[in-house]
Design an enzyme around this catalytic site. Sequence first.
Site, PDB file in Angstrom:
ATOM      1  N   LYS A  40       0.856  -1.013  -0.145  1.00 18.83           N
ATOM      2  CA  LYS A  40       0.052   0.119   0.161  1.00 18.83           C
ATOM      3  C   LYS A  40       0.862   1.304   0.120  1.00 18.83           C
ATOM      4  O   LYS A  40       0.371   2.242  -0.330  1.00 18.83           O
ATOM      5  CB  LYS A  40      -0.889  -0.060   1.166  1.00 18.83           C
ATOM      6  CG  LYS A  40      -1.731  -1.243   1.575  1.00 18.83           C
ATOM      7  CD  LYS A  40      -2.104  -1.415   2.949  1.00 18.83           C
ATOM      8  CE  LYS A  40      -2.825  -2.840   2.954  1.00 18.83           C
ATOM      9  NZ  LYS A  40      -2.719  -2.907   4.568  1.00 18.83           N
ATOM     10  N   GLY A  41       1.903   1.098   0.311  1.00 14.95           N
ATOM     11  CA  GLY A  41       3.080   2.230   0.584  1.00 14.95           C
ATOM     12  C   GLY A  41       3.222   3.275  -0.463  1.00 14.95           C
ATOM     13  O   GLY A  41       3.428   4.251  -0.199  1.00 14.95           O
ATOM     14  N   GLU A  95       7.450   2.953  -6.197  1.00 13.11           N
ATOM     15  CA  GLU A  95       7.724   2.432  -4.837  1.00 13.11           C
ATOM     16  C   GLU A  95       7.634   3.567  -3.689  1.00 13.11           C
ATOM     17  O   GLU A  95       8.079   4.653  -4.018  1.00 13.11           O
ATOM     18  CB  GLU A  95       9.121   1.729  -4.799  1.00 13.11           C
ATOM     19  CG  GLU A  95       9.141   0.144  -4.972  1.00 13.11           C
ATOM     20  CD  GLU A  95       8.706  -0.403  -3.631  1.00 13.11           C
ATOM     21  OE1 GLU A  95       7.953  -0.161  -2.676  1.00 13.11           O
ATOM     22  OE2 GLU A  95       8.853  -1.816  -3.554  1.00 13.11           O
ATOM     23  N   ASP A  96       7.233   3.396  -2.676  1.00 11.49           N
ATOM     24  CA  ASP A  96       7.529   4.112  -1.298  1.00 11.49           C
ATOM     25  C   ASP A  96       8.939   4.445  -0.866  1.00 11.49           C
ATOM     26  O   ASP A  96       9.468   5.579  -0.844  1.00 11.49           O
ATOM     27  CB  ASP A  96       6.567   3.765  -0.200  1.00 11.49           C
ATOM     28  CG  ASP A  96       6.869   2.454   0.254  1.00 11.49           C
ATOM     29  OD1 ASP A  96       7.768   1.675  -0.397  1.00 11.49           O
ATOM     30  OD2 ASP A  96       6.262   1.900   1.300  1.00 11.49           O
ATOM     31  N   ASP A  99      14.879   0.165   0.859  1.00  7.90           N
ATOM     32  CA  ASP A  99      15.334   0.100   2.092  1.00  7.90           C
ATOM     33  C   ASP A  99      16.659  -0.904   1.871  1.00  7.90           C
ATOM     34  O   ASP A  99      17.811  -0.745   1.605  1.00  7.90           O
ATOM     35  CB  ASP A  99      14.525  -0.490   3.088  1.00  7.90           C
ATOM     36  CG  ASP A  99      15.054  -0.413   4.551  1.00  7.90           C
ATOM     37  OD1 ASP A  99      15.744   0.423   4.822  1.00  7.90           O
ATOM     38  OD2 ASP A  99      14.350  -1.404   5.343  1.00  7.90           O
ATOM     39  N   PHE A 149      13.777   5.181  10.744  1.00 12.55           N
ATOM     40  CA  PHE A 149      12.482   4.477  10.291  1.00 12.55           C
ATOM     41  C   PHE A 149      11.437   5.872  10.102  1.00 12.55           C
ATOM     42  O   PHE A 149      11.109   6.681  11.228  1.00 12.55           O
ATOM     43  CB  PHE A 149      11.916   3.572  11.429  1.00 12.55           C
ATOM     44  CG  PHE A 149      10.575   2.933  10.965  1.00 12.55           C
ATOM     45  CD1 PHE A 149      10.768   1.684  10.018  1.00 12.55           C
ATOM     46  CD2 PHE A 149       9.398   3.007  11.308  1.00 12.55           C
ATOM     47  CE1 PHE A 149       9.866   0.948   9.398  1.00 12.55           C
ATOM     48  CE2 PHE A 149       8.295   2.493  10.563  1.00 12.55           C
ATOM     49  CZ  PHE A 149       8.797   1.353   9.837  1.00 12.55           C
ATOM     50  N   ARG A 162      -0.383   6.198   7.422  1.00 12.91           N
ATOM     51  CA  ARG A 162      -0.108   6.447   6.140  1.00 12.91           C
ATOM     52  C   ARG A 162      -0.592   7.789   5.475  1.00 12.91           C
ATOM     53  O   ARG A 162      -0.103   8.195   4.370  1.00 12.91           O
ATOM     54  CB  ARG A 162      -0.904   5.263   5.259  1.00 12.91           C
ATOM     55  CG  ARG A 162      -0.151   3.923   5.423  1.00 12.91           C
ATOM     56  CD  ARG A 162      -0.668   2.815   4.611  1.00 12.91           C
ATOM     57  NE  ARG A 162      -0.525   1.425   4.901  1.00 12.91           N
ATOM     58  CZ  ARG A 162       0.611   0.769   4.629  1.00 12.91           C
ATOM     59  NH1 ARG A 162       1.424   1.422   3.853  1.00 12.91           N
ATOM     60  NH2 ARG A 162       0.749  -0.385   4.846  1.00 12.91           N
TER      61      ARG A 162
HETATM   62  P1  IMP Z   1      13.354  -3.364   1.299  1.00 11.17           P
HETATM   63  O1  IMP Z   1      13.721  -3.533   2.772  1.00 11.17           O
HETATM   64  O2  IMP Z   1      13.920  -2.392   0.479  1.00 11.17           O
HETATM   65  O3  IMP Z   1      12.827  -4.778   0.756  1.00 11.17           O
HETATM   66  O4  IMP Z   1      12.087  -2.703   1.666  1.00 11.17           O
HETATM   67  C1  IMP Z   1      10.537  -3.537   1.921  1.00 11.17           C
HETATM   68  C2  IMP Z   1       9.564  -2.636   2.610  1.00 11.17           C
HETATM   69  O5  IMP Z   1       9.930  -2.144   3.606  1.00 11.17           O
HETATM   70  C3  IMP Z   1       9.343  -1.140   1.815  1.00 11.17           C
HETATM   71  O6  IMP Z   1       8.751  -1.157   0.560  1.00 11.17           O
HETATM   72  C4  IMP Z   1       8.385  -0.372   2.844  1.00 11.17           C
HETATM   73  O7  IMP Z   1       7.174  -0.543   2.466  1.00 11.17           O
HETATM   74  C5  IMP Z   1       8.833  -1.156   4.022  1.00 11.17           C
HETATM   75  N1  IMP Z   1      10.061  -0.247   4.753  1.00 11.17           N
HETATM   76  C6  IMP Z   1      11.370  -0.064   4.534  1.00 11.17           C
HETATM   77  N2  IMP Z   1      11.751   1.062   5.541  1.00 11.17           N
HETATM   78  C7  IMP Z   1      10.611   1.661   5.891  1.00 11.17           C
HETATM   79  C8  IMP Z   1      10.414   2.510   6.915  1.00 11.17           C
HETATM   80  O8  IMP Z   1      11.532   3.362   7.214  1.00 11.17           O
HETATM   81  N3  IMP Z   1       9.135   3.049   7.307  1.00 11.17           N
HETATM   82  C9  IMP Z   1       8.203   2.099   6.780  1.00 11.17           C
HETATM   83  N4  IMP Z   1       8.345   1.271   5.910  1.00 11.17           N
HETATM   84  C10 IMP Z   1       9.473   0.814   5.775  1.00 11.17           C
HETATM   85 MG    MG Z   2       6.922  -0.898   0.000  1.00 10.47          MG
END
Ligand code: IMP
Ligand code: MG
Length: 171
Positions: A40-41, A95-96, A99, A149, A162
């Site tokens: 949803k992000g 993408e939101d 990370d 975060f 959100r």
């Molecule tokens: P990845 O670690 O790059 O695979 O990110 C996975 C998902 O974790 C992202 O698409 C976000 O939905 C969530 N995410 C990562 N960092 C944050 C944060 O700081 N706040 C909220 N959601 C996060």
């Molecule tokens: Mg995401």
Amino acid sequence: MNGMKVLISEEEIKKRIGEIAKKISADYKGKTVKLICVLKGGVMFLVDMARSLELTVEFDFMVVKSYVGTESTGKIEIVKDLEDPIEGENIILVEDIIDTGRTLSYLIEYLKAKNPASITVCTLLDKPERRVVDGVIPDYIGFVIPDEFVVGYGLDYNQKYRNLPYVATLS
Ligand code: IMP
Ligand code: MG
């Protein structure tokens, strides 16, 4: 979790989205693009950016599960898949936040296997310090942020916050 501090204001987000939309509109001039939003992000970013694109745009949505609380598990599961084939299409994955990069690298491989004409990645936020997967470089980045975060503008903590119009750190 007790404190919330604005990291990126509503005005800054609006301004930056205008800049990115202008760049994407120039890069894809005359083409049709399909924006694939990771729910949803990514939804706030998708709708605000899409409205500024001077292109013919289609939408599709995916839901992937990869995150529990504030810890990335490394396991990615497709909860909702694409509605239509993407063969021969110009895809922009919206993408939101990038990370660890695990979600993105998984999705890129998954989408590439469906033979789109092209695929690029547009993310509102990038946390490069957290990267565990090599070679995950988004093509369009709203803001590079430190290893904190964040919530708001689509991003959640336990499904909450959100709807905030800004991005804030939670501590
Ligand atoms: P990845 O670690 O790059 O695979 O990110 C996975 C998902 O974790 C992202 O698409 C976000 O939905 C969530 N995410 C990562 N960092 C944050 C944060 O700081 N706040 C909220 N959601 C996060
Ligand atoms: Mg995401």
